[in-house]
Design a protein around this motif. Structure first.
Motif, PDB file in Angstrom:
ATOM      1  N   ARG A  95       0.871  -1.181   0.000  1.00  0.00           N
ATOM      2  CA  ARG A  95       0.000   0.000   0.000  1.00  0.00           C
ATOM      3  C   ARG A  95       0.905   1.226   0.000  1.00  0.00           C
ATOM      4  O   ARG A  95       1.839   1.305   0.805  1.00  0.00           O
ATOM      5  CB  ARG A  95      -0.895   0.017   1.239  1.00  0.00           C
ATOM      6  N   THR A  96       0.626   2.136  -0.910  1.00  0.00           N
ATOM      7  CA  THR A  96       1.405   3.366  -0.991  1.00  0.00           C
ATOM      8  C   THR A  96       0.438   4.540  -1.114  1.00  0.00           C
ATOM      9  O   THR A  96      -0.691   4.376  -1.577  1.00  0.00           O
ATOM     10  CB  THR A  96       2.350   3.353  -2.215  1.00  0.00           C
ATOM     11  N   PRO A  97       0.887   5.729  -0.713  1.00  0.00           N
ATOM     12  CA  PRO A  97       0.026   6.904  -0.874  1.00  0.00           C
ATOM     13  C   PRO A  97      -0.260   7.164  -2.356  1.00  0.00           C
ATOM     14  O   PRO A  97       0.603   6.944  -3.216  1.00  0.00           O
ATOM     15  CB  PRO A  97       0.848   8.043  -0.276  1.00  0.00           C
ATOM     16  N   HIS A  98      -1.460   7.607  -2.659  1.00  0.00           N
ATOM     17  CA  HIS A  98      -1.841   7.985  -4.019  1.00  0.00           C
ATOM     18  C   HIS A  98      -0.989   9.194  -4.416  1.00  0.00           C
ATOM     19  O   HIS A  98      -0.852  10.138  -3.630  1.00  0.00           O
ATOM     20  CB  HIS A  98      -3.331   8.331  -4.053  1.00  0.00           C
ATOM     21  N   PRO A  99      -0.412   9.195  -5.611  1.00  0.00           N
ATOM     22  CA  PRO A  99       0.479  10.302  -5.974  1.00  0.00           C
ATOM     23  C   PRO A  99      -0.218  11.667  -6.063  1.00  0.00           C
ATOM     24  O   PRO A  99       0.405  12.694  -5.812  1.00  0.00           O
ATOM     25  CB  PRO A  99       1.050   9.889  -7.336  1.00  0.00           C
TER      26      PRO A  99
END
Length: 178
Positions: free
Chosen positions: A84-88
């Motif tokens: 899971r990564t932050p939305h750009p």
């Protein structure tokens, strides 16, 4: 309806039901070998394109609550099956991606099956017949999707017994869960 049409319809219904059962059984074994439940496996299937997916999209596609999606993503992240990564463009949102580890494991389990299907199906059916099969499957999937949405909007029964009493699954003797 003529007897011949009735027989064909009955045979088609039986074949589709048996095919769906075989798919369900295969998915259950895939889930077992990957150490996940069937909903988790379906999540991984949705991520197999490699494109990032928002948790809200997974919630909608899987018909889960936000809390259930979070718990599922926690489990799959712990297994190193997704990230899971932050939305750009919006730091309040996140994106979910399948990991190479999960992709490699899933492909390793599925490739022998897919190779055999490709080999046997392309030997047995012409390109025109396969186009008809694809059209049939697309048609049935569309119908099934609309009825899944209808069922999802239908309230379920209120159970008065033990939790999970109406849960799906195999039954052993006298209807007990296995």
């Amino acid at each position: 309806m003529s007897k011949k049409t009735g027989d064909t319809t009955a045979n088609l219904g039986r074949a589709v039901q048996q095919y769906q059962g075989a798919v369900d059984d295969f998915d259950r074994e895939m889930a077992r070998l990957m150490g996940v439940n069937e909903t988790d496996l379906r999540c991984l299937e949705l991520l197999m394109s490699g494109e990032p997916v928002a948790p809200g999209d997974l919630r909608e596609k899987l018909g889960l609550s936000s809390g259930s999606v979070t718990a599922m993503l926690d489990r799959l992240e712990k297994l190193e099956y997704l990230t899971r990564t932050p939305h750009p463009g919006d730091r309040r949102r996140s994106e979910v991606r399948i990991t190479p580890r999960a992709t490699t494991l899933a492909h390793g389990l599925m490739e022998p099956f897919l190779d055999e299907v490709f080999e046997q199906v392309t030997e047995r059916y012409s390109g025109r017949e396969l186009d008809l099969v694809v059209d049939f499957l697309d048609c049935v999937r569309g119908i099934q999707d609309s009825h899944r949405r209808r069922l999802r909007e239908t309230p379920g029964p209120r159970t008065h017994g033990a939790a999970g009493e109406h849960a799906p699954g195999r039954r052993g003797e006298k209807g007990t869960r296995v």
